[in-house]
Write an enzyme that holds these catalytic residues in place. Structure first.
Site, PDB file in Angstrom:
ATOM      1  N   HIS A  67     -43.544 -39.950  28.787  1.00  9.45           N
ATOM      2  CA  HIS A  67     -42.134 -39.620  29.030  1.00  9.45           C
ATOM      3  C   HIS A  67     -41.863 -38.238  28.465  1.00  9.45           C
ATOM      4  CE1 HIS A  67     -42.369 -41.267  25.000  1.00  9.45           C
ATOM      5  NE2 HIS A  67     -42.596 -42.482  25.472  1.00  9.45           N
ATOM      6  N   CYS A 119     -41.178 -46.114  14.441  1.00  9.25           N
ATOM      7  CA  CYS A 119     -41.073 -45.100  15.491  1.00  9.25           C
ATOM      8  C   CYS A 119     -39.661 -44.531  15.488  1.00  9.25           C
ATOM      9  CB  CYS A 119     -41.395 -45.701  16.853  1.00  9.25           C
ATOM     10  SG  CYS A 119     -41.251 -44.506  18.204  1.00  9.25           S
TER      11      CYS A 119
END
Lengths: 152, 152
Positions: A67, A119
């Site tokens: 992405h 994350c």
């Protein structure tokens, strides 16, 4: 006062946190993954980022995807393997992983134990892209990546 | 390619990371603090946030301060005490701490061991405000906070 804000102190116990729900990894099952959960630790709009914890059971893996947005990762639990671009690397607790824009990546709990990672990601981000058959063939032309993608 | 971007894999060793400098806690010494260091783990502009690791030696403490921006914190190492607003709480590895806007806060390594924490913060943020003598007097009117502020 923002009633969405968590209480100031949320205790940790066995890779769960007070007030934090253990969620499915993704909202839909269209992308391949295995034995992985998601906990959103911080997502207040004023932060601009979200801080999540993902955990795979032994043999589990995250989706192979890419992405535009980047990921900032710290392994929090266990050991496993990680693919970033053309590189497969063993990772273990507290190692840092940077996933640049448009870079194929996947985590795999290959060592017979859970693999968990923090994350950090921008709250405004694009949707992940899955590999086409051609992308997969190109990745598998690299024997190290081919072996990684079939590890349990 | 952004040459500022770190390499994808940065290994952890004894609360230091490959390619990550161990820095002074603050750029200037105008604010009170003791025995604390700073490591910037991720600060790429596209993230919108910075992810830092702060560590106090036994007896060390961060600056008592407040600001408009919020902090998202996870204790990574050891045990200690933390003040958030009117509350003093023992914290230990992997506990979460949320510092809301304009809330007095301080971390103290009170347990004879280092206390280290991860802190996520918006890249665009205001400068911290230090307590005035009046603010300090108001805080110390609470006996728990008074005891906390004098702990080594």
């Amino acid at each position: 006062m923002d009633i969405e804000q968590p209480t100031p102190f949320r205790a940790f116990r066995d890779f769960r946190w007070d007030e934090v729900a253990c969620l499915p990894y993704k909202e839909d099952g269209a992308a391949p993954f295995k034995a992985i959960s998601r906990q959103v630790l911080f997502a207040e709009p004023q932060l601009g980022c979200e801080w999540r914890y993902f955990e795979m059971a032994a043999g589990g893996y995250s989706t192979l995807e890419r992405h535009e947005h980047m990921h900032a990762v710290m392994i929090l639990r266990g050991r496993g393997l990680c693919l970033v671009g053309e590189t497969v690397r063993p990772v273990q607790a507290f190692d840092l992983v940077t996933i640049p824009s448009w870079t194929w990546h996947q985590f795999r709990a290959t060592e017979g134990e859970p693999l968990g990672f923090l994350c950090m990601v921008n709250a405004l981000r694009d949707r992940p892209q899955l590999p086409t058959e051609q992308d997969l063939a190109a990745l598998k032309a690299n024997p190290t990546i081919a072996a990684f993608l079939t590890q349990a």
